[in-house]
Write a protein that holds these residues in place. Structure first.
Motif, mmCIF file in Angstrom:
data_model
loop_
_atom_site.group_PDB
_atom_site.id
_atom_site.type_symbol
_atom_site.label_atom_id
_atom_site.label_comp_id
_atom_site.label_asym_id
_atom_site.label_seq_id
_atom_site.Cartn_x
_atom_site.Cartn_y
_atom_site.Cartn_z
ATOM 1 N N GLU A 1 1.096 -1.157 -0.172
ATOM 2 C CA GLU A 1 0.068 0.184 -0.298
ATOM 3 C C GLU A 1 0.807 1.298 -0.064
ATOM 4 O O GLU A 1 2.070 1.272 0.298
ATOM 5 C CB GLU A 1 -1.014 0.058 1.354
ATOM 6 C CG GLU A 1 -1.763 -1.276 0.795
ATOM 7 C CD GLU A 1 -2.915 -1.164 2.369
ATOM 8 O OE1 GLU A 1 -2.771 -0.412 3.500
ATOM 9 O OE2 GLU A 1 -3.468 -1.854 2.090
ATOM 10 N N GLU B 1 -10.352 -1.664 -1.283
ATOM 11 C CA GLU B 1 -8.902 -2.233 -0.481
ATOM 12 C C GLU B 1 -8.074 -3.131 -0.519
ATOM 13 O O GLU B 1 -6.872 -2.819 -0.316
ATOM 14 C CB GLU B 1 -9.574 -1.467 1.209
ATOM 15 C CG GLU B 1 -10.591 -3.187 1.652
ATOM 16 C CD GLU B 1 -11.579 -3.117 1.251
ATOM 17 O OE1 GLU B 1 -12.463 -1.728 0.467
ATOM 18 O OE2 GLU B 1 -12.700 -3.384 2.306
ATOM 19 N N ASP B 2 -8.367 -3.212 -1.696
ATOM 20 C CA ASP B 2 -7.646 -3.962 -2.591
ATOM 21 C C ASP B 2 -6.365 -3.076 -3.220
ATOM 22 O O ASP B 2 -5.731 -3.617 -3.855
ATOM 23 C CB ASP B 2 -8.491 -5.305 -3.723
ATOM 24 C CG ASP B 2 -9.524 -5.951 -2.969
ATOM 25 O OD1 ASP B 2 -10.091 -6.929 -3.283
ATOM 26 O OD2 ASP B 2 -8.732 -6.506 -1.610
#
Lengths: 113, 112
Positions: free
Chosen positions: A39, A83-84
């Motif tokens: 991320e 959120e991927d």
């Protein structure tokens, strides 16, 4: 030495769609293939891996497939969620104690709501 | 457990300066390693260690030195920084014969 190519470099999907990221490797002796998720501004984290004695492995919404003959492996994410969204890296190594991973160049996945 | 920690988080150096990036882990892992991450190039292995007193070169070792006097610490030294060493540096550790590598939070280094 090993060379890992990863495609595509960017991938945009709608929430709920599936995403597929593909990697090819050059060293036929490589037998361990992990996928890392990174991320923005964070450290890479292992999300799934596969060894060459297995053709497919699943963990909830993610799966990895391996074709040893063609020397390629793929990451499949189903029912994508915002959120991927992250950068995904594939890697390859020979299993000889310490994993000397050779990474692909990464795929930026964007999941739009 | 704190896991793998790295200091500093950010660093700016001038060409020719030297510095040490610190890495520590409290998980009693035998293996430790250093990677650099450059835009569009993924992560590349610089040096690694399979135990205290044992180090070896990775894919891109030039310009970097390492040593491992304890299980916990694995510092990376830049003897004479160059602009080509501008990058994000990640330290990682893993248990003996384990597949998963645990990465630290990274150090962003800029060399001007």
């Amino acid at each position: 030495g090993e060379n890992v190519e990863q495609h595509p470099s960017t991938l945009s999907v709608q929430e709920g769609d599936s995403a597929v990221i593909k990697c090819t490797y050059s060293d036929s002796a490589s037998n361990y293939f992990p996928w890392y998720k990174q991320e923005l501004g964070k450290r890479p984290q292992l999300i799934i891996d596969i060894r060459s004695n297995v053709g497919e492995k699943k963990d909830q919404r993610i799966a990895v497939t391996l074709n040893k003959t063609a020397k390629h492996f793929s990451l499949h994410i189903t029912e994508t969620q915002p959120e991927d969204s992250a950068v995904y890296f594939c890697a390859a190594s020979r299993v000889t104690g310490f994993q000397k991973l050779v990474f692909g160049t990464g795929t930026r996945l964007l999941v739009s709501p | 457990n704190a896991g793998v920690t790295q200091t500093p988080k950010f660093q700016v150096l001038k060409t020719g300066q030297s510095m040490t990036l610190q890495c520590a882990q409290d998980m009693n892992h035998e293996y430790m390693s250093w990677y650099r991450q450059d835009p569009g190039m993924g992560l590349r292995l610089i040096h690694y260690s399979v135990g205290a007193g044992i180090t070896d070169q990775g894919e891109v070792p030039n310009g970097y030195n390492v040593s491992r006097s304890t299980t916990e610490d694995f510092p990376l030294r830049l003897l004479s920084a160059a602009p080509s060493q501008t990058s994000v540096y990640f330290c990682a550790s893993s248990p003996f014969l384990s597949d998963e590598q645990y990465f630290g939070p990274g150090t962003r280094l800029t060399v001007t």
